[in-house]
Design a protein around this motif. Structure first.
Motif, mmCIF file in Angstrom:
data_model
loop_
_atom_site.group_PDB
_atom_site.id
_atom_site.type_symbol
_atom_site.label_atom_id
_atom_site.label_comp_id
_atom_site.label_asym_id
_atom_site.label_seq_id
_atom_site.Cartn_x
_atom_site.Cartn_y
_atom_site.Cartn_z
ATOM 1 N N SER A 174 0.857 -1.188 0.000
ATOM 2 C CA SER A 174 0.000 0.000 0.000
ATOM 3 C C SER A 174 0.890 1.233 0.000
ATOM 4 C CB SER A 174 -0.930 -0.009 1.218
ATOM 5 O OG SER A 174 -0.177 -0.028 2.414
ATOM 6 N N GLY A 175 0.263 2.400 -0.042
ATOM 7 C CA GLY A 175 1.052 3.632 -0.058
ATOM 8 C C GLY A 175 1.895 3.712 -1.316
ATOM 9 N N LYS A 176 3.187 3.895 -1.164
ATOM 10 C CA LYS A 176 4.095 4.021 -2.305
ATOM 11 C C LYS A 176 4.341 2.695 -3.028
ATOM 12 C CE LYS A 176 6.619 8.087 -0.736
ATOM 13 N NZ LYS A 176 7.955 8.659 -0.510
ATOM 14 N N CYS A 177 4.032 1.573 -2.384
ATOM 15 C CA CYS A 177 4.228 0.236 -2.969
ATOM 16 C C CYS A 177 5.659 0.053 -3.483
ATOM 17 C CB CYS A 177 3.211 -0.042 -4.070
ATOM 18 S SG CYS A 177 1.519 -0.163 -3.480
ATOM 19 N N LEU A 178 6.608 0.319 -2.620
ATOM 20 C CA LEU A 178 8.016 0.187 -2.954
ATOM 21 C C LEU A 178 8.578 -1.134 -2.432
ATOM 22 C CD1 LEU A 178 9.205 3.779 -1.987
ATOM 23 C CD2 LEU A 178 8.752 2.893 -4.292
ATOM 24 N N VAL A 179 9.707 -1.529 -2.988
ATOM 25 C CA VAL A 179 10.467 -2.626 -2.410
ATOM 26 C C VAL A 179 11.385 -2.000 -1.364
ATOM 27 C CG1 VAL A 179 12.236 -4.378 -2.803
ATOM 28 C CG2 VAL A 179 10.351 -4.124 -4.432
ATOM 29 N N ARG A 180 11.134 -2.305 -0.113
ATOM 30 C CA ARG A 180 11.950 -1.804 0.996
ATOM 31 C C ARG A 180 13.054 -2.819 1.244
ATOM 32 N NH1 ARG A 180 10.086 3.447 1.909
ATOM 33 N NH2 ARG A 180 7.833 3.440 1.595
ATOM 34 N N HIS A 181 14.263 -2.370 1.599
ATOM 35 C CA HIS A 181 15.375 -3.315 1.727
ATOM 36 C C HIS A 181 16.350 -2.899 2.811
ATOM 37 C CE1 HIS A 181 18.015 -0.548 -0.533
ATOM 38 N NE2 HIS A 181 16.896 -0.251 -1.184
ATOM 39 N N SER A 182 17.118 -3.898 3.254
ATOM 40 C CA SER A 182 18.146 -3.702 4.270
ATOM 41 C C SER A 182 19.096 -4.890 4.207
ATOM 42 C CB SER A 182 17.498 -3.601 5.663
ATOM 43 O OG SER A 182 18.458 -3.239 6.635
ATOM 44 N N GLY A 183 20.145 -4.856 5.003
ATOM 45 C CA GLY A 183 21.078 -5.971 5.058
ATOM 46 C C GLY A 183 22.432 -5.522 5.543
ATOM 47 N N ASN A 184 23.328 -6.483 5.673
ATOM 48 C CA ASN A 184 24.700 -6.157 6.051
ATOM 49 C C ASN A 184 25.698 -6.693 5.028
ATOM 50 O OD1 ASN A 184 24.753 -8.876 6.608
ATOM 51 N ND2 ASN A 184 25.138 -8.661 8.797
ATOM 52 N N ASP A 185 25.191 -7.124 3.872
ATOM 53 C CA ASP A 185 26.013 -7.562 2.747
ATOM 54 C C ASP A 185 25.429 -6.919 1.495
ATOM 55 O OD1 ASP A 185 26.431 -9.441 0.340
ATOM 56 O OD2 ASP A 185 27.897 -10.200 1.786
ATOM 57 N N GLU A 186 26.187 -6.011 0.901
ATOM 58 C CA GLU A 186 25.685 -5.220 -0.223
ATOM 59 C C GLU A 186 25.193 -6.083 -1.380
ATOM 60 O OE1 GLU A 186 27.564 -2.014 -3.301
ATOM 61 O OE2 GLU A 186 28.149 -1.822 -1.188
ATOM 62 N N GLY A 187 25.949 -7.128 -1.721
ATOM 63 C CA GLY A 187 25.555 -7.998 -2.826
ATOM 64 C C GLY A 187 24.268 -8.756 -2.555
ATOM 65 N N LEU A 188 24.122 -9.278 -1.331
ATOM 66 C CA LEU A 188 22.903 -10.012 -0.977
ATOM 67 C C LEU A 188 21.703 -9.072 -0.878
ATOM 68 C CD1 LEU A 188 24.274 -12.584 1.625
ATOM 69 C CD2 LEU A 188 23.796 -12.926 -0.814
ATOM 70 N N GLU A 189 21.924 -7.859 -0.391
ATOM 71 C CA GLU A 189 20.831 -6.880 -0.318
ATOM 72 C C GLU A 189 20.353 -6.502 -1.719
ATOM 73 O OE1 GLU A 189 19.872 -2.443 1.525
ATOM 74 O OE2 GLU A 189 21.664 -3.522 2.209
#
Length: 160
Positions: A51-66
């Motif tokens: 809902s709202g902006k309908c974005l893919v939100r993301h996080s992580g501690n490994d840039e490639g895996l994120e």
């Protein structure tokens, strides 16, 4: 309704977890859960906002895996779905705590196998209908297979 599949190849040395959640706070809470489960875990998580902006939100501690998690989440594109790629840990190390994150509704799959996500698409959006995990069985284990299984579990420290 249209049926689609999304294929996900799991990188060598990694596992993938795909689940369903219900709130934008999921990304931060799942991130905190993972770093508290296993020292030195490396991961990327992405969450499809529904809902709202309908974005893919993301996080992580490994840039490639994120980055990989974000790309695959956008390809899956099913509302309130999350995907985690992890290494230096197995799903068995994080699943009990992950299931306790208040926003997590369910887990579809946790594996190192290649997977196919079966998706139904309507005018409103998309939903995960099921997941194909790996390959179909080729037979039933024999005595030598049982011995190998037991030795493997002891070798990696999950049985004594």
């Amino acid at each position: 309704m249209e049926l689609k599949t999304v294929k996900i190849e799991v990188p060598e040395g990694c596992n993938v977890i795909v689940g369903r959640s219900h709130f934008i706070k999921s990304v931060e809470d799942i991130h905190e859960c993972l770093v508290n489960c296993v020292p030195n875990i490396k991961f990327g998580i992405a969450f499809c906002e529904a809902s709202g902006k309908c974005l893919v939100r993301h996080s992580g501690n490994d840039e490639g895996l994120e980055k990989l998690a974000s790309e695959k989440a956008l390809e899956i594109a099913c509302g309130h779905t999350f995907i985690i790629f992890l290494k230096n840990a197995y799903p068995i190390n994080v699943l009990p705590r992950l299931k306790q994150v208040p926003e997590v509704v369910s887990i579809y799959v946790a594996t190192a196998n290649p997977i196919e996500i079966i998706i139904g698409e309507t005018e409103q959006g998309r939903a995960i209908l099921g997941v194909v995990d790996g390959f179909k069985p080729k037979g039933t284990e024999g005595e030598e297979d049982i011995k190998e299984r037991k030795e493997f579990l002891r070798k990696i420290g999950y049985k004594f």
